[in-house]
Design a protein around this motif. Structure first.
Motif, short mmCIF file in Angstrom:
data_model
loop_
_atom_site.label_atom_id
_atom_site.label_comp_id
_atom_site.label_asym_id
_atom_site.label_seq_id
_atom_site.Cartn_x
_atom_site.Cartn_y
_atom_site.Cartn_z
N SER A 66 0.82 -1.20 0.00
CA SER A 66 0.00 0.00 0.00
C SER A 66 0.86 1.26 0.00
O SER A 66 0.57 2.22 -0.73
CB SER A 66 -0.93 0.00 1.22
OG SER A 66 -1.74 1.15 1.22
N ARG A 70 0.30 3.80 -2.81
CA ARG A 70 -0.45 5.01 -2.50
C ARG A 70 0.31 6.00 -1.62
O ARG A 70 -0.11 7.13 -1.44
CB ARG A 70 -1.75 4.65 -1.77
CG ARG A 70 -2.65 3.70 -2.51
CD ARG A 70 -4.08 3.79 -2.00
NE ARG A 70 -4.20 3.64 -0.55
CZ ARG A 70 -4.56 4.62 0.27
NH1 ARG A 70 -4.85 5.82 -0.20
NH2 ARG A 70 -4.65 4.39 1.58
N ARG A 167 -7.69 11.68 -0.06
CA ARG A 167 -7.19 10.40 -0.53
C ARG A 167 -6.20 9.73 0.41
O ARG A 167 -5.45 8.86 0.00
CB ARG A 167 -6.59 10.53 -1.94
CG ARG A 167 -7.63 10.85 -3.02
CD ARG A 167 -8.68 9.74 -3.09
NE ARG A 167 -9.63 9.93 -4.20
CZ ARG A 167 -10.82 10.51 -4.10
NH1 ARG A 167 -11.23 10.98 -2.92
NH2 ARG A 167 -11.63 10.62 -5.14
N SER A 170 -8.65 5.65 0.41
CA SER A 170 -9.18 5.54 -0.94
C SER A 170 -10.70 5.53 -0.91
O SER A 170 -11.33 5.38 0.14
CB SER A 170 -8.67 4.26 -1.61
OG SER A 170 -7.28 4.29 -1.80
N ASP A 181 -7.41 0.19 3.28
CA ASP A 181 -6.45 -0.79 2.77
C ASP A 181 -6.59 -2.12 3.48
O ASP A 181 -6.42 -3.18 2.89
CB ASP A 181 -5.02 -0.25 2.92
CG ASP A 181 -4.82 1.02 2.12
OD1 ASP A 181 -5.15 1.03 0.92
OD2 ASP A 181 -4.33 2.01 2.69
#
Length: 295
Positions: A66, A70, A167, A170, A181
């Motif tokens: 993750s 991200r 963000r 998500s 996540d």
């Protein structure tokens, strides 16, 4: 290759079994086209220590993936024995290799009590995990414990909505729900997960992300909880269960016994486009249908 039924879902099973003190058997429920896009996995361990070791590997790997994808890792915790089973994350190598500064911590449910109260999931996590690794304090999002359960749920959802906009969390591509996540859940002997209890009206909540209850059958009565749409929107959900007292419920959920009866909350955990993994010790798995674990 075997076939196993989960309610109306029939899927091929890949079975693995290793013999010895460090044995672990697992079977992966693979997706069939048009039935379920992502797989489910059930892992069974000789004891809680082996489960804890593999759970640490699992969480660390998701964290790394993750952060790489991200830049953050948004994870929601629950209470009960879960935190003690995550304890190996505080040890080497994870204590040094996990990028703790990129973690954002939330609670899938929380008791509406003071943060220093023995019933607080925040206190449980702080004592068993948060105080032992270098989290960023501002990344730890506990509830407002000075207001009513209703207001605490409202405030918590507001915080999550703000972090979805930026963000940090998500957003689901099929709904407006947050897409964590990882959501880590325990399960009670009655089949409850988070603070979603059998036959409770909050199981039907579709609009709110976080809701509240004031009549929990298990004390304390006032709690906030993620709703099922939020849980089922996560990229990854893990349900961790140990002990013989939960074996019958594990059997009811995983073997899909009495499918015509109202679903237990744990059975309603079915990520829409995410992965679901069950971590069980052999006592919790002791009443599973043995024919599904044989070649």
């Amino acid at each position: 290759m075997l076939y196993i039924s989960f309610g109306l879902i029939f899927a091929p099973v890949v079975f693995h079994y290793a013999v010895g003190l460090n044995s672990v058997c697992s079977f992966r429920i693979m997706a069939l086209p048009g039935v379920k896009k992502d797989g489910r996995e059930v892992k069974i361990y000789e004891n809680a220590d082996e489960l804890s070791t593999d759970l640490a590997d699992y969480v660390a790997e998701l964290s790394e993936a993750s952060v790489k994808e991200r830049g953050v890792f948004a994870v929601a915790l629950s209470g009960g024995s879960l935190i003690s089973l995550m304890s190996k994350l505080c040890e080497a190598p994870y204590s040094k290799t996990v990028d703790w500064a990129k973690w954002y911590i939330f609670w899938a449910d929380e008791r509406v009590v003071a943060k220093n109260h023995a019933d607080s999931n925040y206190k449980l996590a702080k004592d068993g995990l948060l105080s032992k690794v270098p989290f960023v304090p501002s990344h730890v999002h506990s509830i407002n414990d000075t207001v009513s359960a209703e207001k605490a749920a409202e405030d918590y959802e507001f915080v999550i909505r703000q972090l979805v906009r930026t963000r940090v969390i998500s957003v689901s591509d099929i709904s407006d729900c947050p897409k964590f996540d990882l959501i880590l859940l325990g399960m009670g002997p009655d089949g409850h997960v988070a603070s979603l209890f059998p036959n409770h009206p909050v199981l039907e909540e579709k609009e709110e992300w976080v809701t509240f209850i004031t009549d929990s059958p298990k004390p304390p009565p006032e709690r906030i909880t993620f709703t099922l749409p939020v849980i089922n929107s996560a990229s990854n959900v893990a349900v961790i269960v140990t002990g013989s007292s939960k074996a019958e419920t594990v059997h009811l959920v995983i073997d899909d016994v009495e499918p015509d009866k109202p679903s237990l909350p744990a059975k309603m955990v079915q990520p829409t486009k995410g992965n679901l993994v069950w971590f069980l010790d052999k006592e919790a798995a002791s009443k599973l249908d043995g024919s599904k674990f044989s070649q």
